[in-house]
Every structure is written in structure tokens, then in C-alpha cells.
Design a protein around this motif. Sequence first.
Motif, PDB file in Angstrom:
ATOM      1  N   ASN A 277      35.745  38.589  48.129  1.00 25.52           N
ATOM      2  CA  ASN A 277      34.637  39.287  48.772  1.00 25.52           C
ATOM      3  C   ASN A 277      33.372  39.176  47.926  1.00 25.52           C
ATOM      4  OD1 ASN A 277      36.200  40.127  50.941  1.00 25.52           O
ATOM      5  ND2 ASN A 277      36.542  42.190  50.147  1.00 25.52           N
ATOM      6  N   PHE A 278      33.543  39.388  46.629  1.00 27.56           N
ATOM      7  CA  PHE A 278      32.412  39.342  45.690  1.00 27.56           C
ATOM      8  C   PHE A 278      31.651  38.024  45.810  1.00 27.56           C
ATOM      9  CE2 PHE A 278      30.595  38.463  41.506  1.00 27.56           C
ATOM     10  CZ  PHE A 278      30.026  39.672  41.132  1.00 27.56           C
ATOM     11  N   VAL A 279      32.372  36.908  45.827  1.00 24.64           N
ATOM     12  CA  VAL A 279      31.704  35.607  45.850  1.00 24.64           C
ATOM     13  C   VAL A 279      31.152  35.262  47.232  1.00 24.64           C
ATOM     14  CG1 VAL A 279      33.114  34.773  43.937  1.00 24.64           C
ATOM     15  CG2 VAL A 279      33.818  34.261  46.290  1.00 24.64           C
ATOM     16  N   ARG A 280      31.567  35.985  48.254  1.00 27.72           N
ATOM     17  CA  ARG A 280      31.009  35.817  49.600  1.00 27.72           C
ATOM     18  C   ARG A 280      29.878  36.812  49.879  1.00 27.72           C
ATOM     19  NH1 ARG A 280      34.026  33.028  53.523  1.00 27.72           N
ATOM     20  NH2 ARG A 280      35.946  32.075  52.726  1.00 27.72           N
ATOM     21  N   ASP A 281      29.456  37.535  48.858  1.00 21.77           N
ATOM     22  CA  ASP A 281      28.395  38.538  48.975  1.00 21.77           C
ATOM     23  C   ASP A 281      28.792  39.706  49.864  1.00 21.77           C
ATOM     24  OD1 ASP A 281      26.903  36.899  47.349  1.00 21.77           O
ATOM     25  OD2 ASP A 281      25.658  36.078  48.950  1.00 21.77           O
ATOM     26  N   THR A 282      30.088  39.939  49.987  1.00 18.37           N
ATOM     27  CA  THR A 282      30.609  41.060  50.764  1.00 18.37           C
ATOM     28  C   THR A 282      30.811  42.256  49.842  1.00 18.37           C
ATOM     29  OG1 THR A 282      31.726  39.537  52.274  1.00 18.37           O
ATOM     30  CG2 THR A 282      32.507  41.811  52.258  1.00 18.37           C
ATOM     31  N   GLN A 283      30.456  43.445  50.291  1.00 20.79           N
ATOM     32  CA  GLN A 283      30.336  44.604  49.404  1.00 20.79           C
ATOM     33  C   GLN A 283      31.656  45.275  49.042  1.00 20.79           C
ATOM     34  OE1 GLN A 283      27.456  46.094  52.336  1.00 20.79           O
ATOM     35  NE2 GLN A 283      26.214  46.752  50.594  1.00 20.79           N
ATOM     36  N   ILE A 284      32.759  44.873  49.644  1.00 26.92           N
ATOM     37  CA  ILE A 284      34.023  45.581  49.417  1.00 26.92           C
ATOM     38  C   ILE A 284      34.771  44.950  48.240  1.00 26.92           C
ATOM     39  CG2 ILE A 284      36.167  46.383  50.466  1.00 26.92           C
ATOM     40  CD1 ILE A 284      34.780  46.085  53.184  1.00 26.92           C
TER      41      ILE A 284
ATOM     42  N   GLY B 131      24.337  34.210  43.235  1.00 25.44           N
ATOM     43  CA  GLY B 131      24.696  32.802  43.285  1.00 25.44           C
ATOM     44  C   GLY B 131      25.512  32.357  42.097  1.00 25.44           C
ATOM     45  N   ILE B 132      26.316  33.258  41.552  1.00 20.62           N
ATOM     46  CA  ILE B 132      27.118  32.976  40.365  1.00 20.62           C
ATOM     47  C   ILE B 132      28.138  31.872  40.649  1.00 20.62           C
ATOM     48  CG2 ILE B 132      28.854  34.748  40.908  1.00 20.62           C
ATOM     49  CD1 ILE B 132      28.913  35.389  37.888  1.00 20.62           C
ATOM     50  N   ASP B 133      28.407  31.027  39.644  1.00 24.40           N
ATOM     51  CA  ASP B 133      29.370  29.936  39.798  1.00 24.40           C
ATOM     52  C   ASP B 133      30.772  30.489  40.020  1.00 24.40           C
ATOM     53  OD1 ASP B 133      27.398  28.045  39.439  1.00 24.40           O
ATOM     54  OD2 ASP B 133      27.802  27.782  37.291  1.00 24.40           O
ATOM     55  N   VAL B 134      31.524  29.791  40.869  1.00 24.48           N
ATOM     56  CA  VAL B 134      32.879  30.210  41.219  1.00 24.48           C
ATOM     57  C   VAL B 134      33.871  29.168  40.727  1.00 24.48           C
ATOM     58  CG1 VAL B 134      34.444  30.830  43.094  1.00 24.48           C
ATOM     59  CG2 VAL B 134      31.998  31.391  43.265  1.00 24.48           C
ATOM     60  N   GLU B 135      34.910  29.634  40.029  1.00 25.95           N
ATOM     61  CA  GLU B 135      35.988  28.771  39.570  1.00 25.95           C
ATOM     62  C   GLU B 135      37.267  29.134  40.311  1.00 25.95           C
ATOM     63  OE1 GLU B 135      36.227  29.200  35.259  1.00 25.95           O
ATOM     64  OE2 GLU B 135      34.177  29.976  35.318  1.00 25.95           O
ATOM     65  N   THR B 136      38.245  28.235  40.307  1.00 25.03           N
ATOM     66  CA  THR B 136      39.552  28.543  40.879  1.00 25.03           C
ATOM     67  C   THR B 136      40.599  28.556  39.772  1.00 25.03           C
ATOM     68  OG1 THR B 136      39.969  26.214  41.406  1.00 25.03           O
ATOM     69  CG2 THR B 136      38.993  27.578  43.141  1.00 25.03           C
ATOM     70  N   LYS B 137      41.655  29.363  40.003  1.00 31.52           N
ATOM     71  CA  LYS B 137      42.748  29.459  39.037  1.00 31.52           C
ATOM     72  C   LYS B 137      43.968  28.729  39.589  1.00 31.52           C
ATOM     73  CE  LYS B 137      42.241  34.024  38.516  1.00 31.52           C
ATOM     74  NZ  LYS B 137      42.383  35.403  37.955  1.00 31.52           N
ATOM     75  N   SER B 138      44.857  29.453  40.268  1.00 34.89           N
ATOM     76  CA  SER B 138      46.117  28.842  40.711  1.00 34.89           C
ATOM     77  C   SER B 138      46.046  28.198  42.089  1.00 34.89           C
ATOM     78  CB  SER B 138      47.228  29.897  40.716  1.00 34.89           C
ATOM     79  OG  SER B 138      46.938  30.916  41.642  1.00 34.89           O
ATOM     80  N   GLY B 139      44.974  28.417  42.832  1.00 34.89           N
ATOM     81  CA  GLY B 139      44.890  27.850  44.170  1.00 34.89           C
ATOM     82  C   GLY B 139      43.485  27.981  44.730  1.00 34.89           C
ATOM     83  N   LYS B 140      43.279  27.442  45.933  1.00 34.63           N
ATOM     84  CA  LYS B 140      41.956  27.405  46.542  1.00 34.63           C
ATOM     85  C   LYS B 140      41.343  28.787  46.736  1.00 34.63           C
ATOM     86  CE  LYS B 140      42.912  23.152  49.158  1.00 34.63           C
ATOM     87  NZ  LYS B 140      43.034  22.541  50.511  1.00 34.63           N
ATOM     88  N   THR B 141      42.183  29.783  46.991  1.00 34.70           N
ATOM     89  CA  THR B 141      41.675  31.130  47.247  1.00 34.70           C
ATOM     90  C   THR B 141      41.799  32.059  46.044  1.00 34.70           C
ATOM     91  OG1 THR B 141      43.802  31.859  48.135  1.00 34.70           O
ATOM     92  CG2 THR B 141      42.228  30.915  49.694  1.00 34.70           C
ATOM     93  N   ASP B 142      42.334  31.556  44.931  1.00 33.24           N
ATOM     94  CA  ASP B 142      42.481  32.350  43.713  1.00 33.24           C
ATOM     95  C   ASP B 142      41.264  32.073  42.845  1.00 33.24           C
ATOM     96  OD1 ASP B 142      43.371  33.930  41.686  1.00 33.24           O
ATOM     97  OD2 ASP B 142      44.971  32.575  41.029  1.00 33.24           O
TER      98      ASP B 142
END
Length: 262
Positions: free
Chosen positions: A92-99, A27-38
Motif C-alpha cells: 500500500n505504501f509504495v502505491r501511495d495508499t494510506q492504509i 517516489g521512493i525506490d522499491v526493491e523486492t525480496k522473495s517475490g514480485k509482491t514482497d
Amino acid sequence: MNEDRASVAERAALAGSEVAFEAFRTGIDVETKSGKTDVVTQADRDAQRRVIEVIRETHPEDAIVGEEEDELKEVPDAGAAWVVDPIDGTNNFVRDTQIWATSVAAVKDGETLAAANVLPALGDTYLAGDDDVTRNGEPVTVSEKTDPETFAVAPTIWWDFDARDEYARACEAIVTRFADLRRYGCAQAVLSMVASGQLEGALTNVTVNAWDSVAGVHLVRQAGGVVTDVHGDRWEPGCEGLVASNGEAHDVVLEAAQEIQG
């Protein structure tokens, strides 16, 4: 020297991957850099610092090219350097996906000497020095398939929202030529899969960052595959596009990549 750098690349990638894996699915906090998906997390920064610590133990003066923080963003033409991506596939990491992968490559005078891609959530470590490629210590090579209609090919690297027509054309170019399409969301994982025969090809028309590509390109080439830019010339960091294949029908994979521009 190459063997030594391969060993350091492996140790550094494993050490960084351990730091990242400790934070995976927490459940680590997620930040954005240059855009919504970055996106970026503290795990990216912590893992990169750990990778660099290990490299500095034996190569304190070498340049570092890294995705996070204030490291270099381009591979220098001269001298020794290490190219680091602490978490390739952070979406993937922030969605708990293993790849996702921790990637380290050793470069000298612009030429890659060694590479390690560690995918800790999948339990896979890919390593290449100046000869063979291994996965978890066992030799691997590119696929021996020759018929494009039996190929699995991946579109790789992200097409932003203003280039979704190119994303759509990439998918169409693949499904009209090959057996099937794969989309994994981690360029280093994709290139590792080409190197180990799990995929026959990967393509993009986007200029790829060094940390997303250098290690994986080395793996593909050392495993017997071919990597060019979108024009068919030998791929180097900064080239337009990236087209990787098992070398059996590279012209067809290249044709698909060239169709993306429309």
C-alpha cells in the motif's frame, strides 16, 4: 511495568511512523525480496532503526523481533522482547495508499504486555496495555453485532500465486456467510479495525509472521474480542492460520476460515 512498556511501545511506533511518513508519496525506490509482491523500501529500514533506537533508550538489553535486516524472526519463549514492523502494508505504501501501519509490541516470556499500531497517513494511533484499548486516546471496543449476516469480515495476509484457489475460497466463504467483505492489504490495520468495531472479523489459513500479528492480536483481545488459530485453539505466534472476531459468532468466522483448505 506494563504501563511503562505501553508508553515505550507508543513512543517507538510514533517515532518510526514519522520516519516512514516523511518518505510516503515521495517516489521512493522499491526493491523486492522473495517475490514480485514482497517489496521493501529504504523507508522500511530507516523506520525500523528509529523504532529500535527509542526502545533501546529504556530497554537496552531486550531482544528485538523485526521484519527487516538481521533482527530475530521469531518471538523467544523466555525473556523480554519487542516485535516490530516498521511499515506493515508496504505494498500500500509504495502505491501511495494510506492504509499502512508502524507496529510495536512488547512481549515477555511469550506473552504480549503492550501494543501500539500507528497509521500516520490516516491519523490513527491504537494502543493497548493490560486493560483497555484506545484509538487516539479514546476507549474503543469490538463491535456488538451478533448476527453474522450483518458482519463485515476481511480476508487477511497474502495468498501467493500458487495458492489463489485458497484466496478464492476465502472470499467465497466470507461472502456466502456475512454481509460484506473488506480487503485492506495491511494485517495490523485489519486487526486494529476488529479491535475498534470497524470490522467484526478477520481470517486467514496462512501462518502469520509475528510482526504482522502480535500487536494486533493483543489489541483485539484487550478490546473484548477472540483470536484463535484455524483449528479453534488460542492463537499464538507460529500457529496455523489466524481467526479474529468480536466474539459474538466466532464459530461462524472460524467455519469460514476452515473452508479455505477445500
